[in-house]
Design a protein around this motif. Sequence first.
Motif, PDB file in Angstrom:
ATOM      1  N   TRP A 141       1.034  -1.405  -0.113  1.00  0.00           N
ATOM      2  CA  TRP A 141      -0.008  -0.455  -0.416  1.00  0.00           C
ATOM      3  C   TRP A 141       1.170   1.395   0.198  1.00  0.00           C
ATOM      4  CZ3 TRP A 141      -0.315   3.633   4.025  1.00  0.00           C
ATOM      5  CH2 TRP A 141      -1.441   3.852   3.952  1.00  0.00           C
ATOM      6  N   CYS A 145       1.142   4.135  -2.397  1.00  0.00           N
ATOM      7  CA  CYS A 145       0.527   5.472  -2.372  1.00  0.00           C
ATOM      8  C   CYS A 145       2.189   6.465  -3.234  1.00  0.00           C
ATOM      9  CB  CYS A 145       0.427   5.838  -1.065  1.00  0.00           C
ATOM     10  SG  CYS A 145      -1.209   5.154  -0.842  1.00  0.00           S
ATOM     11  N   LEU A 151      -1.870  10.331  -1.337  1.00  0.00           N
ATOM     12  CA  LEU A 151      -2.896   8.565   0.496  1.00  0.00           C
ATOM     13  C   LEU A 151      -3.248   8.557  -0.253  1.00  0.00           C
ATOM     14  CD1 LEU A 151      -1.539   8.728   3.244  1.00  0.00           C
ATOM     15  CD2 LEU A 151      -3.354   9.832   3.938  1.00  0.00           C
ATOM     16  N   LEU A 152      -3.374   7.091  -0.132  1.00  0.00           N
ATOM     17  CA  LEU A 152      -4.266   6.460  -0.700  1.00  0.00           C
ATOM     18  C   LEU A 152      -5.281   6.218   0.113  1.00  0.00           C
ATOM     19  CD1 LEU A 152      -2.706   4.838  -4.876  1.00  0.00           C
ATOM     20  CD2 LEU A 152      -4.890   6.465  -4.141  1.00  0.00           C
ATOM     21  N   SER A 153      -6.755   5.551  -0.357  1.00  0.00           N
ATOM     22  CA  SER A 153      -7.265   4.733   1.150  1.00  0.00           C
ATOM     23  C   SER A 153      -6.919   3.421   1.290  1.00  0.00           C
ATOM     24  CB  SER A 153      -8.533   3.946   0.292  1.00  0.00           C
ATOM     25  OG  SER A 153      -9.358   3.763   1.033  1.00  0.00           O
ATOM     26  N   PRO A 154      -6.410   2.577   2.599  1.00  0.00           N
ATOM     27  CA  PRO A 154      -5.815   1.256   2.894  1.00  0.00           C
ATOM     28  C   PRO A 154      -7.122   0.716   3.120  1.00  0.00           C
ATOM     29  CG  PRO A 154      -6.533   3.177   4.890  1.00  0.00           C
ATOM     30  CD  PRO A 154      -6.876   3.571   3.633  1.00  0.00           C
ATOM     31  N   ALA A 155      -7.843   0.978   2.490  1.00  0.00           N
ATOM     32  CA  ALA A 155      -8.674   0.003   2.198  1.00  0.00           C
ATOM     33  C   ALA A 155      -8.379  -1.267   1.531  1.00  0.00           C
ATOM     34  CB  ALA A 155     -10.427   0.322   1.903  1.00  0.00           C
TER      35      ALA A 155
END
Length: 188
Positions: A141, A145, A151-155
């Motif tokens: 992740w 990024c 900063l992308l979603s950690p989902a």
Amino acid sequence: MVAENSTPHLHSAVEPRQTLRRRLDILARAAMPSLFIVLVAVLLSAPFGIPGQPELQFGIAMCTVWFWAFSRPKSMPAWAVFLCGLSVELFSFGPPGAVLLSLLVIYGVAHHWRYGLSRLGFVSCWLIFSFFAALASFFQWALVCVHAFALLSPAPGLFQAALTIGIYPSLTALFVWGRRTFANPDQA
């Protein structure tokens, strides 16, 4: 006077000469874990429309390397992990090198700790594996990024970690059975 059984180990030490067929059979049985990873990488790269296909590809590779690196290291040598990592990288869509590095790290940990891990129960091994699977997912992740400069979603990373951790018990049961049957070079 010479005793009748003066060489009792002579007969037990004589083994039949290995034929080419037997050597190939032993090699194929030892290569089963690596072949499994490559087959899964190829199959899960096809557009089947299964939700979480890339995460499943990563999870199966991680579980396979972890299990075989500590339970039967001869079936999962470092060079095979490297080649498996390259094949998964070839068929995955993640950041380049992330899967390969993750597989090599998980291999190094499992191989280095193999004696201690083999004495632990299943739940303890699963918890240790879970930590490293979550760490590898976080690493991927973070690389995504950095690659995206955002900063992308950690989902997706959390989903990958949960899926990897969740499939470990089922794959372990499959691998324990395989280790005793078709993947056992001593059965050749």
